[in-house]
Design a protein around this motif. Structure first.
Motif, mmCIF file in Angstrom:
data_model
loop_
_atom_site.group_PDB
_atom_site.id
_atom_site.type_symbol
_atom_site.label_atom_id
_atom_site.label_comp_id
_atom_site.label_asym_id
_atom_site.label_seq_id
_atom_site.Cartn_x
_atom_site.Cartn_y
_atom_site.Cartn_z
ATOM 1 N N LEU A 374 -72.062 -17.455 -1.379
ATOM 2 C CA LEU A 374 -72.070 -16.140 -0.746
ATOM 3 C C LEU A 374 -72.381 -15.069 -1.787
ATOM 4 O O LEU A 374 -71.905 -15.130 -2.916
ATOM 5 C CB LEU A 374 -70.720 -15.861 -0.102
ATOM 6 N N LEU A 375 -73.181 -14.093 -1.388
ATOM 7 C CA LEU A 375 -73.519 -12.994 -2.288
ATOM 8 C C LEU A 375 -72.408 -11.948 -2.282
ATOM 9 O O LEU A 375 -71.951 -11.522 -1.223
ATOM 10 C CB LEU A 375 -74.842 -12.350 -1.864
ATOM 11 N N SER A 376 -71.996 -11.544 -3.469
ATOM 12 C CA SER A 376 -70.939 -10.546 -3.623
ATOM 13 C C SER A 376 -71.540 -9.241 -4.137
ATOM 14 O O SER A 376 -72.228 -9.219 -5.162
ATOM 15 C CB SER A 376 -69.863 -11.050 -4.594
ATOM 16 N N PHE A 377 -71.255 -8.141 -3.415
ATOM 17 C CA PHE A 377 -71.753 -6.814 -3.791
ATOM 18 C C PHE A 377 -70.612 -5.921 -4.264
ATOM 19 O O PHE A 377 -70.733 -4.694 -4.233
ATOM 20 C CB PHE A 377 -72.448 -6.163 -2.596
ATOM 21 N N THR A 378 -69.514 -6.501 -4.699
ATOM 22 C CA THR A 378 -68.314 -5.724 -5.009
ATOM 23 C C THR A 378 -68.535 -4.727 -6.139
ATOM 24 O O THR A 378 -67.929 -3.656 -6.154
ATOM 25 C CB THR A 378 -67.153 -6.664 -5.371
ATOM 26 N N VAL A 379 -69.388 -5.066 -7.095
ATOM 27 C CA VAL A 379 -69.669 -4.127 -8.187
ATOM 28 C C VAL A 379 -70.364 -2.878 -7.643
ATOM 29 O O VAL A 379 -70.029 -1.746 -8.026
ATOM 30 C CB VAL A 379 -70.533 -4.805 -9.272
ATOM 31 N N TYR A 380 -71.302 -3.060 -6.733
ATOM 32 C CA TYR A 380 -72.001 -1.920 -6.143
ATOM 33 C C TYR A 380 -71.082 -1.128 -5.209
ATOM 34 O O TYR A 380 -71.198 0.104 -5.116
ATOM 35 C CB TYR A 380 -73.235 -2.399 -5.379
ATOM 36 N N GLU A 381 -70.190 -1.810 -4.528
ATOM 37 C CA GLU A 381 -69.254 -1.104 -3.649
ATOM 38 C C GLU A 381 -68.306 -0.231 -4.470
ATOM 39 O O GLU A 381 -67.995 0.906 -4.072
ATOM 40 C CB GLU A 381 -68.477 -2.127 -2.814
ATOM 41 N N ARG A 382 -67.857 -0.755 -5.597
ATOM 42 C CA ARG A 382 -67.005 0.038 -6.488
ATOM 43 C C ARG A 382 -67.781 1.238 -7.029
ATOM 44 O O ARG A 382 -67.241 2.350 -7.100
ATOM 45 C CB ARG A 382 -66.512 -0.835 -7.642
ATOM 46 N N ARG A 383 -69.049 1.038 -7.350
ATOM 47 C CA ARG A 383 -69.881 2.128 -7.852
ATOM 48 C C ARG A 383 -70.100 3.185 -6.772
ATOM 49 O O ARG A 383 -70.087 4.394 -7.045
ATOM 50 C CB ARG A 383 -71.218 1.574 -8.335
ATOM 51 N N PHE A 384 -70.289 2.742 -5.526
ATOM 52 C CA PHE A 384 -70.481 3.687 -4.426
ATOM 53 C C PHE A 384 -69.236 4.543 -4.224
ATOM 54 O O PHE A 384 -69.329 5.769 -4.025
ATOM 55 C CB PHE A 384 -70.809 2.933 -3.142
ATOM 56 N N LEU A 385 -68.056 3.925 -4.279
ATOM 57 C CA LEU A 385 -66.817 4.689 -4.117
ATOM 58 C C LEU A 385 -66.656 5.729 -5.224
ATOM 59 O O LEU A 385 -66.176 6.844 -4.981
ATOM 60 C CB LEU A 385 -65.618 3.732 -4.100
ATOM 61 N N LYS A 386 -67.057 5.373 -6.440
ATOM 62 C CA LYS A 386 -66.984 6.336 -7.541
ATOM 63 C C LYS A 386 -67.941 7.498 -7.312
ATOM 64 O O LYS A 386 -67.601 8.663 -7.568
ATOM 65 C CB LYS A 386 -67.307 5.638 -8.862
ATOM 66 N N GLU A 387 -69.136 7.194 -6.833
ATOM 67 C CA GLU A 387 -70.109 8.246 -6.567
ATOM 68 C C GLU A 387 -69.625 9.180 -5.460
ATOM 69 O O GLU A 387 -69.784 10.400 -5.538
ATOM 70 C CB GLU A 387 -71.460 7.637 -6.188
ATOM 71 N N MET A 388 -69.036 8.624 -4.421
ATOM 72 C CA MET A 388 -68.550 9.443 -3.315
ATOM 73 C C MET A 388 -67.355 10.285 -3.735
ATOM 74 O O MET A 388 -67.180 11.411 -3.255
ATOM 75 C CB MET A 388 -68.170 8.554 -2.129
ATOM 76 N N ALA A 389 -66.522 9.751 -4.629
ATOM 77 C CA ALA A 389 -65.342 10.496 -5.078
ATOM 78 C C ALA A 389 -65.732 11.806 -5.763
ATOM 79 O O ALA A 389 -64.968 12.787 -5.741
ATOM 80 C CB ALA A 389 -64.504 9.636 -6.015
ATOM 81 N N LYS A 390 -66.922 11.851 -6.359
ATOM 82 C CA LYS A 390 -67.395 13.076 -7.013
ATOM 83 C C LYS A 390 -67.717 14.171 -6.000
ATOM 84 O O LYS A 390 -67.671 15.361 -6.337
ATOM 85 C CB LYS A 390 -68.637 12.771 -7.848
ATOM 86 N N LYS A 391 -68.053 13.775 -4.767
ATOM 87 C CA LYS A 391 -68.441 14.739 -3.744
ATOM 88 C C LYS A 391 -67.289 15.120 -2.830
ATOM 89 O O LYS A 391 -67.340 16.173 -2.181
ATOM 90 C CB LYS A 391 -69.586 14.168 -2.897
ATOM 91 N N LEU A 392 -66.275 14.274 -2.745
ATOM 92 C CA LEU A 392 -65.173 14.519 -1.821
ATOM 93 C C LEU A 392 -64.213 15.562 -2.370
ATOM 94 O O LEU A 392 -64.169 15.810 -3.580
ATOM 95 C CB LEU A 392 -64.417 13.211 -1.562
ATOM 96 N N PRO A 393 -63.411 16.179 -1.499
ATOM 97 C CA PRO A 393 -62.430 17.171 -1.966
ATOM 98 C C PRO A 393 -61.413 16.540 -2.909
ATOM 99 O O PRO A 393 -61.166 15.329 -2.882
ATOM 100 C CB PRO A 393 -61.763 17.637 -0.657
ATOM 101 N N GLU A 394 -60.819 17.359 -3.735
ATOM 102 C CA GLU A 394 -59.763 16.873 -4.629
ATOM 103 C C GLU A 394 -58.588 16.358 -3.790
ATOM 104 O O GLU A 394 -58.212 16.957 -2.798
ATOM 105 C CB GLU A 394 -59.316 18.007 -5.552
ATOM 106 N N ASN A 395 -58.031 15.256 -4.218
ATOM 107 C CA ASN A 395 -56.940 14.614 -3.469
ATOM 108 C C ASN A 395 -57.384 14.254 -2.048
ATOM 109 O O ASN A 395 -56.685 14.504 -1.064
ATOM 110 C CB ASN A 395 -55.713 15.517 -3.427
ATOM 111 N N SER A 396 -58.568 13.649 -1.933
ATOM 112 C CA SER A 396 -59.096 13.254 -0.624
ATOM 113 C C SER A 396 -58.271 12.118 -0.036
ATOM 114 O O SER A 396 -57.519 11.437 -0.745
ATOM 115 C CB SER A 396 -60.554 12.830 -0.752
ATOM 116 N N CYS A 397 -58.453 11.890 1.252
ATOM 117 C CA CYS A 397 -57.610 10.918 1.965
ATOM 118 C C CYS A 397 -58.323 9.600 2.242
ATOM 119 O O CYS A 397 -57.771 8.755 2.945
ATOM 120 C CB CYS A 397 -57.120 11.519 3.288
ATOM 121 N N HIS A 398 -59.542 9.387 1.741
ATOM 122 C CA HIS A 398 -60.296 8.189 2.137
ATOM 123 C C HIS A 398 -59.607 6.905 1.686
ATOM 124 O O HIS A 398 -59.460 5.961 2.467
ATOM 125 C CB HIS A 398 -61.733 8.269 1.620
ATOM 126 N N LEU A 399 -59.149 6.858 0.431
ATOM 127 C CA LEU A 399 -58.447 5.657 -0.025
ATOM 128 C C LEU A 399 -57.052 5.560 0.587
ATOM 129 O O LEU A 399 -56.539 4.452 0.796
ATOM 130 C CB LEU A 399 -58.357 5.651 -1.549
#
Length: 542
Positions: A374-399
């Motif tokens: 099975l192909l694992s994209f977990t490294v890219y998913e972690r990178r995407f979450l980091k990229e989105m965290a830069k755009k989200l409000p401080e103390n965002s509720c997504h996680l």
């Protein structure tokens, strides 16, 4: 002729008047006499067919007589005999079609799955989820305090894993054994949303064959013979030195009898053919076998631990024998830490990995063939979450939403057992919604609204049996994630496709999902009231 027309009308009127669906018996409801109505319908249907045949014969006889008597008169004064037959056939056909539609819609035995869908929908309407205040209090008193030790746990596990892998390299034969790289931390612990105990660290361990061998990746999109249900999978072929040039001059130039290549000697190639391929490949093939790799990795880990165990004051054991490196570190105090070391193969030069076994994959297991990885994209998913965290409000509720949902799912699985739903599905829902909703919508003040939205999205996906993989076939992924183009343009992958085939697992999954919703308020209130504010995770402290 008028007599024939009169007979047609008489039969139609009789059929309508005697139709049990139009004129049911007095004081009898449709639901109370389904079987009786069906029997009468069949009887009336048979009687109508008999009457139709008799009527056609009578009309044909009378029209033949009329034609003889009216011979020589204008054609406009008569109609062909089959006209009335056609009219009668059309009328009876319309009645039959109407009857079938009515019967199918109201009298057929209901499908179990359709009944369940209707029942599930009613349950959802009656579910009362926790309000904003309860969710905020629960998050602050339980989840935030539970994850306080996550950073310290990661640091300890990473140090131990480095030491263990270094020992593994030292006990392996460099000429005939695999070359192991440094581990890569992935999953909920490294994405900062792990909440359920114990705090498990997932580490990928890339490995490669010794020179002059190399791996060749074959993903489902490039292999025409790949089965349809293997989308998202691939094979790893062990290529011999003579199959593809390795870049060394000895592959392109014939060396003299008194000359040898210092890198690729004939003796080493013979060893590799007899040892490495037999050790890791599926029988009579050149493809890596997931089960063979698991056995090799477990043996190597055991040898490595035996070499360094004297340096540590704790014991290490395998927590699951059906996973390559599911380890449990138990201290003398009784406390323990768990980690998963999983051998993987890198796909080309990307951060996509072929993974041999997925821990905690639920009841649905797609590994029907040990040569498919099975192909694992977990490294890219972690990178995407980091990229989105830069755009989200401080103390965002997504996680926070994902943590609460993962907590509820984990507790429900403890109560009623595993289902086809996993934490990876929950994370996939969040990833899709992060792209779909504007950044301001993820402020912590909107925790309850975003949690409800995640649940509605998940419910809709379960009903439709359709949840698309976030990384495969999703052209909306930001360029900053640097996902290879071949995966962006691929056909979307449905993570719920197995629910179509496994109906019993699907039903259990839906039952568990709605049971989780019903228990949500009780669980959150229970943990909020009985967990002290200074609560810490005692099971993972070294």
């Amino acid at each position: 002729m008028p007599a024939g027309f009169f007979r047609v009308c008489l039969v139609v009127v009789a059929a309508i008047v005697n139709h049990p669906l139009l004129f049911p018996r007095e004081n009898t409801t449709l639901q109370e006499s389904d079987k009786e109505i069906i029997q009468k319908l069949k009887k009336h249907e048979e009687n109508l067919r008999i009457e139709q045949l008799r009527l056609e014969q009578e009309i044909a006889r009378r029209d033949a007589e009329a034609n003889m008597n009216l011979e020589g008169k204008g054609k406009e004064d008569k109609l062909p005999w089959d006209f009335w037959s056609t009219i009668s056939m059309v009328i009876f056909l319309l009645i039959e079609i109407w009857r079938q539609d009515f019967q199918d819609g109201h009298l057929q035995e209901p499908n179990n799955e359709e009944d369940d869908m209707s029942l599930w929908g009613n349950i959802f309407q009656a579910v009362s989820l926790p309000n904003k205040t309860a969710l905020s209090t629960f998050y602050e008193r339980f989840i935030r305090s539970t994850t306080n030790d996550a950073v310290r746990t990661r640091e300890f596990v990473e140090g131990f894993a480095d030491d263990l892998l270094e020992a593994l390299r030292s006990v392996c034969n460099r000429d005939t054994d695999m070359e192991v790289d440094d581990s890569v931390g992935v999953g909920s612990m490294y994405e900062n949303w792990r909440v359920n105990k114990p705090l498990v660290c997932d580490l990928l361990v890339p490995f490669a064959p010794p020179e002059p061998y190399h791996f060749r990746s074959e993903i489902w999109d490039s292999v025409k013979s790949s089965p349809e249900d293997k989308q998202g999978y691939g094979k790893v072929k062990v290529c011999r030195p003579d199959e593809e040039a390795t870049g060394c001059i000895c592959d392109k130039t014939k060396l003299g009898e008194d000359m040898l290549c210092l890198l690729h000697s004939k003796s080493s190639e013979t060893k590799l053919n007899s040892e490495m391929e037999v050790l890791l490949c599926s029988k009579n093939t050149q493809y890596l076998d997931t089960d063979q790799v698991m056995k090799w990795f477990q043996i190597a880990i055991t040898k490595a631990w035996n070499k360094i165990s004297h340096k540590y004051e704790f014991d290490v054991t395998f927590s699951h024998l059906d996973a390559p490196g599911a380890l449990k570190i138990r201290f003398r105090s009784g406390k323990f830490i768990t980690l998963n070391l999983t051998p993987v193969v890198q796909y080309d030069d990307s951060d996509v990995y072929f993974i041999s076994h997925f821990p905690n994959s639920g009841l649905l297991n797609d590994f029907s063939s040990s040569t498919y990885w099975l192909l694992s994209f977990t490294v890219y998913e972690r990178r995407f979450l980091k990229e989105m965290a830069k755009k989200l409000p401080e103390n965002s509720c997504h996680l926070s939403c994902l943590q609460i949902l993962a907590f509820l799912h984990g507790k429900q699985s403890t109560l009623t057992g595993q289902s086809g739903l996993t934490n990876y599905h929950l994370k996939t829902v969040l990833l899709h919604l992060l792209l779909a909703r504007p950044a301001p919508n993820w402020s912590f003040e909107k925790l309850d609204a975003r949690l409800r939205e995640m649940l509605k999205y998940l419910e809709k996906s379960l009903h439709e049996k359709k949840l698309y993989h976030f990384m495969i076939g999703n052209r909306s992924i930001p360029e900053s994630v640097r996902l290879p183009e071949s995966f962006l343009v691929a056909e979307p992958l449905n993570l719920f496709r197995q629910f179509v085939l496994h109906r019993s697992i699907y039903k259990k999954t839906m039952d568990n999902f709605y049971e989780m919703l019903k228990n949500a308020s009780v669980l959150i209130n229970e943990y909020t009231l009985h967990v002290p504010a200074d609560h810490t995770d005692v099971t993972t402290k070294p």
